[in-house]
Design a protein around this motif. Structure first.
Motif, PDB file in Angstrom:
ATOM      1  N   ASN A  43       0.821  -1.209   0.000  1.00 50.47           N
ATOM      2  CA  ASN A  43       0.000   0.000   0.000  1.00 50.47           C
ATOM      3  C   ASN A  43       0.862   1.268   0.000  1.00 50.47           C
ATOM      4  O   ASN A  43       0.668   2.176   0.800  1.00 50.47           O
ATOM      5  CB  ASN A  43      -0.984   0.005   1.169  1.00 50.47           C
ATOM      6  N   VAL A  44       1.835   1.275  -0.923  1.00 55.35           N
ATOM      7  CA  VAL A  44       2.689   2.443  -1.155  1.00 55.35           C
ATOM      8  C   VAL A  44       2.752   2.681  -2.657  1.00 55.35           C
ATOM      9  O   VAL A  44       2.336   1.832  -3.443  1.00 55.35           O
ATOM     10  CB  VAL A  44       4.121   2.255  -0.580  1.00 55.35           C
ATOM     11  N   ASP A  45       3.291   3.839  -3.056  1.00 53.75           N
ATOM     12  CA  ASP A  45       3.384   4.090  -4.496  1.00 53.75           C
ATOM     13  C   ASP A  45       4.470   3.203  -5.108  1.00 53.75           C
ATOM     14  O   ASP A  45       5.286   2.606  -4.418  1.00 53.75           O
ATOM     15  CB  ASP A  45       3.601   5.571  -4.813  1.00 53.75           C
ATOM     16  N   ARG A  46       4.453   3.132  -6.421  1.00 53.31           N
ATOM     17  CA  ARG A  46       5.355   2.222  -7.147  1.00 53.31           C
ATOM     18  C   ARG A  46       6.826   2.557  -6.913  1.00 53.31           C
ATOM     19  O   ARG A  46       7.647   1.658  -6.796  1.00 53.31           O
ATOM     20  CB  ARG A  46       5.030   2.237  -8.643  1.00 53.31           C
ATOM     21  N   ALA A  47       7.178   3.829  -6.851  1.00 56.84           N
ATOM     22  CA  ALA A  47       8.586   4.199  -6.640  1.00 56.84           C
ATOM     23  C   ALA A  47       9.069   3.729  -5.274  1.00 56.84           C
ATOM     24  O   ALA A  47      10.174   3.174  -5.150  1.00 56.84           O
ATOM     25  CB  ALA A  47       8.761   5.705  -6.776  1.00 56.84           C
ATOM     26  N   ASP A  48       8.240   3.903  -4.245  1.00 59.76           N
ATOM     27  CA  ASP A  48       8.614   3.424  -2.914  1.00 59.76           C
ATOM     28  C   ASP A  48       8.685   1.899  -2.884  1.00 59.76           C
ATOM     29  O   ASP A  48       9.594   1.320  -2.293  1.00 59.76           O
ATOM     30  CB  ASP A  48       7.628   3.914  -1.852  1.00 59.76           C
ATOM     31  N   ALA A  49       7.723   1.244  -3.538  1.00 56.66           N
ATOM     32  CA  ALA A  49       7.714  -0.220  -3.572  1.00 56.66           C
ATOM     33  C   ALA A  49       8.986  -0.752  -4.228  1.00 56.66           C
ATOM     34  O   ALA A  49       9.602  -1.704  -3.725  1.00 56.66           O
ATOM     35  CB  ALA A  49       6.484  -0.729  -4.315  1.00 56.66           C
ATOM     36  N   ALA A  50       9.395  -0.144  -5.342  1.00 56.13           N
ATOM     37  CA  ALA A  50      10.611  -0.584  -6.035  1.00 56.13           C
ATOM     38  C   ALA A  50      11.831  -0.394  -5.142  1.00 56.13           C
ATOM     39  O   ALA A  50      12.680  -1.289  -5.041  1.00 56.13           O
ATOM     40  CB  ALA A  50      10.779   0.175  -7.343  1.00 56.13           C
ATOM     41  N   TYR A  51      11.929   0.750  -4.488  1.00 56.85           N
ATOM     42  CA  TYR A  51      13.072   1.020  -3.603  1.00 56.85           C
ATOM     43  C   TYR A  51      13.069   0.052  -2.422  1.00 56.85           C
ATOM     44  O   TYR A  51      14.108  -0.528  -2.079  1.00 56.85           O
ATOM     45  CB  TYR A  51      13.041   2.467  -3.113  1.00 56.85           C
ATOM     46  N   HIS A  52      11.926  -0.140  -1.801  1.00 63.54           N
ATOM     47  CA  HIS A  52      11.837  -1.060  -0.666  1.00 63.54           C
ATOM     48  C   HIS A  52      12.263  -2.465  -1.082  1.00 63.54           C
ATOM     49  O   HIS A  52      13.013  -3.132  -0.349  1.00 63.54           O
ATOM     50  CB  HIS A  52      10.415  -1.078  -0.103  1.00 63.54           C
ATOM     51  N   ALA A  53      11.804  -2.913  -2.239  1.00 59.11           N
ATOM     52  CA  ALA A  53      12.176  -4.251  -2.720  1.00 59.11           C
ATOM     53  C   ALA A  53      13.683  -4.358  -2.914  1.00 59.11           C
ATOM     54  O   ALA A  53      14.295  -5.367  -2.547  1.00 59.11           O
ATOM     55  CB  ALA A  53      11.443  -4.572  -4.019  1.00 59.11           C
ATOM     56  N   ARG A  54      14.303  -3.334  -3.482  1.00 60.98           N
ATOM     57  CA  ARG A  54      15.759  -3.348  -3.693  1.00 60.98           C
ATOM     58  C   ARG A  54      16.506  -3.447  -2.367  1.00 60.98           C
ATOM     59  O   ARG A  54      17.501  -4.172  -2.263  1.00 60.98           O
ATOM     60  CB  ARG A  54      16.188  -2.099  -4.445  1.00 60.98           C
ATOM     61  N   VAL A  55      16.045  -2.723  -1.364  1.00 60.01           N
ATOM     62  CA  VAL A  55      16.713  -2.734  -0.058  1.00 60.01           C
ATOM     63  C   VAL A  55      16.509  -4.079   0.641  1.00 60.01           C
ATOM     64  O   VAL A  55      17.447  -4.632   1.224  1.00 60.01           O
ATOM     65  CB  VAL A  55      16.225  -1.549   0.810  1.00 60.01           C
ATOM     66  N   VAL A  56      15.318  -4.635   0.563  1.00 63.54           N
ATOM     67  CA  VAL A  56      15.063  -5.954   1.157  1.00 63.54           C
ATOM     68  C   VAL A  56      15.935  -7.012   0.485  1.00 63.54           C
ATOM     69  O   VAL A  56      16.581  -7.822   1.153  1.00 63.54           O
ATOM     70  CB  VAL A  56      13.562  -6.324   1.084  1.00 63.54           C
ATOM     71  N   VAL A  57      15.986  -6.989  -0.844  1.00 62.46           N
ATOM     72  CA  VAL A  57      16.789  -7.971  -1.581  1.00 62.46           C
ATOM     73  C   VAL A  57      18.271  -7.807  -1.253  1.00 62.46           C
ATOM     74  O   VAL A  57      18.998  -8.794  -1.139  1.00 62.46           O
ATOM     75  CB  VAL A  57      16.506  -7.887  -3.092  1.00 62.46           C
ATOM     76  N   ASP A  58      18.733  -6.597  -1.045  1.00 64.79           N
ATOM     77  CA  ASP A  58      20.127  -6.379  -0.666  1.00 64.79           C
ATOM     78  C   ASP A  58      20.438  -7.029   0.677  1.00 64.79           C
ATOM     79  O   ASP A  58      21.473  -7.676   0.831  1.00 64.79           O
ATOM     80  CB  ASP A  58      20.445  -4.882  -0.619  1.00 64.79           C
ATOM     81  N   LEU A  59      19.539  -6.897   1.654  1.00 63.54           N
ATOM     82  CA  LEU A  59      19.775  -7.540   2.943  1.00 63.54           C
ATOM     83  C   LEU A  59      19.712  -9.055   2.801  1.00 63.54           C
ATOM     84  O   LEU A  59      20.541  -9.769   3.377  1.00 63.54           O
ATOM     85  CB  LEU A  59      18.785  -7.054   4.001  1.00 63.54           C
TER      86      LEU A  59
END
Length: 150
Positions: free
Chosen positions: A82-98
């Motif tokens: 329930n966030v905009d697409r830009a935030d979702a993409a950034y969040h996914a990148r950070v989660v995948v990095d961890l």
């Protein structure tokens, strides 16, 4: 890595105000990733994650191995989180990095092999931008212009 350390690291990196939003970001990313890759690859990747997090890629997924591109991935993550697409993409990148820092290299390579990278903006290489930039700390420095000046 334990659950509290994993979630605390994500919360800090994403600068989220509470654990609920942090867990939504983690769940949205890992659930959607689990839907995209085959069940065996999801099991392998999730095996090194905290037990409470592992479930998002395995037990919560109703159908593994679905075929969708990076754009659809971001849409699904955005809808779940329930966030905009830009935030979702950034969040996914950070989660995948961890995730990359926690799992064995062979399991992470298997993940990358499951997701075709292309030269256009719709390729799965977008998911790995933070990893490919050297990890969260190095990516943050590059994004903010830190580091040596020329």
């Amino acid at each position: 890595m334990e659950f509290d350390e994993f979630t605390g690291t994500i919360q800090h990196r994403l600068e989220l105000p509470d654990t609920g939003r942090t867990l939504r970001a983690i769940r949205a990313t890992l659930l959607t990733l689990g839907e995209r890759i085959p069940a065996g690859a999801a099991e392998d990747l999730a095996a090194s994650l905290p037990m409470e997090i592992r479930w998002y890629m395995t037990g919560a997924v109703h159908e593994h191995g679905q075929r969708f591109d990076w754009a659809e991935f971001v849409t699904r993550v955005s809808d779940i989180e329930n966030v905009d697409r830009a935030d979702a993409a950034y969040h996914a990148r950070v989660v995948v990095d961890l995730v990359e820092s926690v799992v064995p290299p062979s399991d992470f390579r298997q993940l990358r092999d499951q997701l075709p990278e292309s030269d256009d903006d719709e390729g799965w290489g977008n998911l790995f931008e933070v990893v490919d930039a050297g990890g969260w700390g190095d990516a943050q420095e590059a994004q903010t212009g830190g580091g040596p000046q020329e």
